[in-house]
Design an enzyme around this catalytic site. Structure first.
Site, PDB file in Angstrom:
ATOM      1  CG  MET A 109      35.353  44.900  36.398  1.00  0.00           C
ATOM      2  SD  MET A 109      34.914  45.495  38.270  1.00  0.00           S
ATOM      3  CE  MET A 109      35.989  46.824  38.269  1.00  0.00           C
ATOM      4  CG  MET A 129      41.808  44.480  44.820  1.00  0.00           C
ATOM      5  SD  MET A 129      42.662  46.037  44.280  1.00  0.00           S
ATOM      6  CE  MET A 129      41.122  46.873  43.931  1.00  0.00           C
ATOM      7  CG  ASP A 179      33.263  48.117  40.997  1.00  0.00           C
ATOM      8  OD1 ASP A 179      33.643  49.004  41.230  1.00  0.00           O
ATOM      9  OD2 ASP A 179      33.904  46.741  41.231  1.00  0.00           O
ATOM     10  CB  SER A 229      33.688  50.354  46.585  1.00  0.00           C
ATOM     11  OG  SER A 229      35.008  49.689  46.870  1.00  0.00           O
ATOM     12  CG  ASP A 270      36.620  46.534  45.543  1.00  0.00           C
ATOM     13  OD1 ASP A 270      36.168  45.788  44.752  1.00  0.00           O
ATOM     14  OD2 ASP A 270      36.267  48.034  45.610  1.00  0.00           O
ATOM     15  CG  HIS A 298      31.660  46.392  45.896  1.00  0.00           C
ATOM     16  ND1 HIS A 298      31.021  45.716  45.022  1.00  0.00           N
ATOM     17  CD2 HIS A 298      32.835  46.899  45.443  1.00  0.00           C
ATOM     18  CE1 HIS A 298      31.977  45.213  44.173  1.00  0.00           C
ATOM     19  NE2 HIS A 298      33.082  46.124  44.253  1.00  0.00           N
ATOM     20  CG  MET A 330      38.853  42.532  41.377  1.00  0.00           C
ATOM     21  SD  MET A 330      38.923  44.232  41.837  1.00  0.00           S
ATOM     22  CE  MET A 330      38.457  44.258  43.559  1.00  0.00           C
ATOM     23  CG  HIS A 347      34.736  42.742  42.821  1.00  0.00           C
ATOM     24  ND1 HIS A 347      35.059  44.074  42.494  1.00  0.00           N
ATOM     25  CD2 HIS A 347      35.142  42.309  41.928  1.00  0.00           C
ATOM     26  CE1 HIS A 347      35.450  43.977  41.290  1.00  0.00           C
ATOM     27  NE2 HIS A 347      35.437  42.767  40.899  1.00  0.00           N
TER      28      HIS A 347
END
Ligand code: DX5
Ligand code: ZN
Length: 228
Positions: free
Chosen positions: A140, A40, A178, A11, A38, A36, A71, A69
């Site tokens: 998660m 956000m 994750d 990640s 992330d 990965h 979020m 991913h």
């Protein structure tokens, strides 16, 4: 059925953003085949990370599979942008949109693998209507928003449930997990059903990220060999 494999997906949230290229080269040397990413928004989760321009830059810097991913609230607004930026996989939270089916279909229309994510408080049962269609399910194992948190053990049961539902109904999603994963629990997660292991802190906050990936890949394939 293809040969079972487990991927370690480092990640980038835990990488050094001032030298992302070098950190990525290190995990490639360690045998990683996925990255990965992330995203956000400070709204769906209480933190802000990176967005579309970073995914575009990553796309130019690596051939690793980019697992994005999201979020973010109402992720349907950004599928197009992340697809254009070069994502290979995009996952959206079940909790983030009332239009889950529509957004998953929009991802697949772009020939991108579509994943659905559940938070620790969301049961696997909440996914019953989308499991036949998704390419992967992400469990998660921490509350999303931050790296470096402790693995929530109840997540293992969700991995088992997803594995069991898949064989019962002949679904063909992959199972990803994750949060809080590292050498201490990777084997357990694989035995419970995980096929993609996201690892941030346990890869990048070590003196040798390449070696950290290599070691976890080794542990994962040993656990897989025990399982089958
Ligand atoms: C958490 C993110 C994770 C995070 C994992 O909200 O979705 O991908 O980077 O970090 P570690 O491996 O440090 O728990
Ligand atoms: Zn993540």
């Amino acid at each position: 059925m293809s040969i079972p494999t487990v991927e370690i997906a480092p990640s980038v949230l835990a990488a050094n953003f001032a030298r992302l290229g070098e950190d990525i080269a290190a995990v490639e040397r360690g045998g990683a085949r996925m990255l990965h990413v992330d995203v956000m928004d400070g709204h769906f989760v209480p933190n802000i990370s990176i967005g579309v321009p970073v995914v575009s830059s990553l796309r130019k810097a690596t051939t690793l599979v980019l697992d994005v991913h999201l979020m973010i609230a109402a992720p349907e607004r950004y599928v197009e942008a992340f697809a254009d930026a070069g994502a290979d996989m995009i996952s959206v939270h079940q909790e983030a949109t009332p239009h889950l089916d529509r957004v998953l279909a929009a991802i697949q229309e772009r020939d991108i693998e579509a994943g659905v994510v559940i938070n620790p408080a969301t049961p696997v049962a909440a996914l019953s209507e989308v499991l036949p269609a998704v390419d992967f399910v992400l469990v998660m194992s921490v509350n999303p928003g931050f790296g470096g948190q402790k693995f929530i053990p109840g997540s293992l049961e969700k991995l088992r449930q997803l594995k069991e539902l898949r064989s019962r109904y002949n679904y063909d999603y992959r199972i990803e997990v994750d949060g809080g994963l590292g050498p201490d629990n990777v084997a357990e997660a694989v035995r419970a059903g995980a096929e993609i292991i996201v690892a941030g802190t346990s890869v990048f906050h070590t003196p040798d990220p390449a070696e950290a990936v290599r070691r976890m890949r080794q542990m994962a394939s040993e656990a897989l060999a025990q399982k089958v």
